[in-house]
Write an enzyme that holds these catalytic residues in place. Structure first.
Site, PDB file in Angstrom:
ATOM      1  N   THR A  28       0.830  -1.211   0.000  1.00 52.80           N
ATOM      2  CA  THR A  28       0.000   0.000   0.000  1.00 52.80           C
ATOM      3  C   THR A  28       0.863   1.260   0.000  1.00 52.80           C
ATOM      4  O   THR A  28       1.936   1.259   0.620  1.00 52.80           O
ATOM      5  CB  THR A  28      -0.883   0.009   1.268  1.00 52.80           C
ATOM      6  OG1 THR A  28      -1.739  -1.135   1.241  1.00 52.80           O
ATOM      7  CG2 THR A  28      -1.743   1.266   1.342  1.00 52.80           C
ATOM      8  N   THR A  31       3.898   4.746  -3.806  1.00 53.37           N
ATOM      9  CA  THR A  31       4.870   4.052  -4.671  1.00 53.37           C
ATOM     10  C   THR A  31       4.248   2.770  -5.213  1.00 53.37           C
ATOM     11  O   THR A  31       4.374   2.440  -6.392  1.00 53.37           O
ATOM     12  CB  THR A  31       6.180   3.750  -3.911  1.00 53.37           C
ATOM     13  OG1 THR A  31       6.604   4.919  -3.211  1.00 53.37           O
ATOM     14  CG2 THR A  31       7.273   3.298  -4.859  1.00 53.37           C
ATOM     15  N   ASP A  81       6.049  -3.913  -1.778  1.00 54.69           N
ATOM     16  CA  ASP A  81       5.493  -2.879  -0.897  1.00 54.69           C
ATOM     17  C   ASP A  81       6.509  -1.763  -0.703  1.00 54.69           C
ATOM     18  O   ASP A  81       7.692  -1.923  -1.006  1.00 54.69           O
ATOM     19  CB  ASP A  81       5.140  -3.503   0.470  1.00 54.69           C
ATOM     20  CG  ASP A  81       4.187  -2.620   1.278  1.00 54.69           C
ATOM     21  OD1 ASP A  81       3.819  -3.040   2.394  1.00 54.69           O
ATOM     22  OD2 ASP A  81       3.835  -1.514   0.797  1.00 54.69           O
ATOM     23  N   GLY A  82       6.008  -0.636  -0.233  1.00 55.52           N
ATOM     24  CA  GLY A  82       6.879   0.508   0.013  1.00 55.52           C
ATOM     25  C   GLY A  82       7.354   0.517   1.459  1.00 55.52           C
ATOM     26  O   GLY A  82       7.152  -0.447   2.204  1.00 55.52           O
ATOM     27  N   GLY A  95       3.728   2.074   7.750  1.00 51.58           N
ATOM     28  CA  GLY A  95       2.474   2.446   8.387  1.00 51.58           C
ATOM     29  C   GLY A  95       2.056   3.881   8.115  1.00 51.58           C
ATOM     30  O   GLY A  95       1.011   4.326   8.555  1.00 51.58           O
ATOM     31  N   GLY A  96       2.919   4.599   7.369  1.00 50.59           N
ATOM     32  CA  GLY A  96       2.544   5.974   7.020  1.00 50.59           C
ATOM     33  C   GLY A  96       1.199   6.022   6.304  1.00 50.59           C
ATOM     34  O   GLY A  96       0.417   6.953   6.478  1.00 50.59           O
ATOM     35  N   GLY A  97       0.915   4.948   5.549  1.00 49.95           N
ATOM     36  CA  GLY A  97      -0.348   4.870   4.816  1.00 49.95           C
ATOM     37  C   GLY A  97      -1.455   4.189   5.612  1.00 49.95           C
ATOM     38  O   GLY A  97      -2.560   4.002   5.110  1.00 49.95           O
ATOM     39  N   GLU A 103      -0.327  -5.285   5.909  1.00 47.09           N
ATOM     40  CA  GLU A 103       0.969  -5.373   5.223  1.00 47.09           C
ATOM     41  C   GLU A 103       1.853  -6.406   5.912  1.00 47.09           C
ATOM     42  O   GLU A 103       2.472  -7.253   5.277  1.00 47.09           O
ATOM     43  CB  GLU A 103       1.672  -4.018   5.209  1.00 47.09           C
ATOM     44  CG  GLU A 103       1.018  -3.011   4.284  1.00 47.09           C
ATOM     45  CD  GLU A 103       1.629  -1.633   4.412  1.00 47.09           C
ATOM     46  OE1 GLU A 103       2.203  -1.323   5.475  1.00 47.09           O
ATOM     47  OE2 GLU A 103       1.531  -0.856   3.442  1.00 47.09           O
ATOM     48  N   LYS A 121      13.842   7.505   1.461  1.00 48.18           N
ATOM     49  CA  LYS A 121      13.443   6.548   2.513  1.00 48.18           C
ATOM     50  C   LYS A 121      14.651   5.838   3.149  1.00 48.18           C
ATOM     51  O   LYS A 121      14.519   5.175   4.172  1.00 48.18           O
ATOM     52  CB  LYS A 121      12.506   5.488   1.923  1.00 48.18           C
ATOM     53  CG  LYS A 121      11.327   6.037   1.132  1.00 48.18           C
ATOM     54  CD  LYS A 121      10.440   6.907   1.971  1.00 48.18           C
ATOM     55  CE  LYS A 121       9.217   7.405   1.240  1.00 48.18           C
ATOM     56  NZ  LYS A 121       8.266   6.353   0.892  1.00 48.18           N
TER      57      LYS A 121
HETATM   58  O1  DER Z   1       2.084   2.749   4.920  1.00 46.87           O
HETATM   59  C1  DER Z   1       2.961   2.052   4.395  1.00 46.87           C
HETATM   60  O2  DER Z   1       3.566   1.131   5.002  1.00 46.87           O
HETATM   61  C2  DER Z   1       3.408   2.421   3.014  1.00 46.87           C
HETATM   62  O3  DER Z   1       4.008   1.313   2.398  1.00 46.87           O
HETATM   63  C3  DER Z   1       4.388   3.548   3.164  1.00 46.87           C
HETATM   64  O4  DER Z   1       5.329   3.170   4.051  1.00 46.87           O
HETATM   65  C4  DER Z   1       5.038   3.941   1.850  1.00 46.87           C
HETATM   66  O5  DER Z   1       4.173   4.836   1.270  1.00 46.87           O
HETATM   67  P1  DER Z   1       4.662   5.799   0.076  1.00 46.87           P
HETATM   68  O6  DER Z   1       5.108   4.855  -1.025  1.00 46.87           O
HETATM   69  O7  DER Z   1       3.426   6.562  -0.258  1.00 46.87           O
HETATM   70  O8  DER Z   1       5.776   6.637   0.615  1.00 46.87           O
END
Ligand code: DER
Length: 218
Positions: A28, A31, A81-82, A95-97, A103, A121
């Site tokens: 999620t 990215t 995943d990002g 967890g920003g999203g 996840e 990052k």
């Molecule tokens: O919430 C999450 O874990 C997302 O993977 C986050 O960490 C990366 O989100 P971004 O690609 O919008 O920076």
């Protein structure tokens, strides 16, 4: 912006990790959104996906991909995943999203975690990004106090997760031992998931830089 260009570049680089005929795990974030948008180019390789959020499920289904319930899936090969931060040991803050729980669940049953991230990052020590902690709502105050006792400044995010829970964001922790802190916070009553992916970090990092995509493997 050029950060979006970096996200698109790592998203494209991740396509080659998608295994023919295997269930694809999809994370999620913005990215991953770039990655999902490229999947129609390799549609014939992807029988179905398992998703880590309603956000990604909606995006995948809008593009005609089948999204399966994880309980209907034997095992997942690649999980893309990002991350909000990733350190030299491939430990991540995520967890920003707001999708950290699902996840972590999908990552836990995936053979290979491919992290796609722009250069911003990559950190030496995790913790500059506020650490997300998903909690059962009734435990928010108690867990906030324990995070503050560790020295963090804690805010309650104005957000309800896909699981109906709350998220605390803990700023100001310098996380030199991510596995240790992950294990400690996991034990606190009311904590559903801490956004430290250290015990099970990434296996591959595709990093978008101004000199192109750099690949790191554990
Ligand atoms: O919430 C999450 O874990 C997302 O993977 C986050 O960490 C990366 O989100 P971004 O690609 O919008 O920076």
């Amino acid at each position: 912006t050029d950060q979006n260009a970096l996200k698109r570049a790592v998203a494209r680089a991740a396509l080659e990790y998608v295994e023919e005929g295997r269930i694809l795990g999809v994370g999620t974030g913005s990215t991953v959104d770039c990655f999902i948008d490229l999947l129609p180019e390799i549609r014939e390789r992807i029988p179905a996906c398992v998703s880590s959020s309603e956000r990604s499920t909606k995006r995948l289904e809008a593009l005609g991909f089948k999204v399966l319930d994880m309980n209907d899936v034997e095992e997942i090969g690649v999980y893309v995943d990002g991350a909000d931060e990733i350190d030299p040991s491939f430990a991540m803050v995520k967890g920003g999203g707001g999708a950290l729980t699902r996840e972590k669940i999908v990552a836990s049953v995936s053979k290979t975690f491919v992290c796609i991230a722009d250069a911003s990052k990559q950190v030496d020590v995790l913790g500059r990004f506020p650490l997300p902690v998903e909690v059962i709502p009734m435990a928010a105050r108690a867990v906030k106090a324990k995070l503050e006792a560790l020295g963090a400044t804690v805010t309650l995010r104005d957000f309800v997760t896909d699981n109906g829970n709350a998220i605390l964001d803990a700023k100001g922790l310098a996380i030199a031992e991510p596995e240790k802190l992950e294990a400690e916070i996991n034990m606190w009553p009311g904590v559903v998931t801490v956004g430290l992916f250290a015990k099970r970090g990434a296996d591959v990092l595709l990093l978008g830089t101004t000199e192109g995509v750099k690949t790191f493997a554990k």
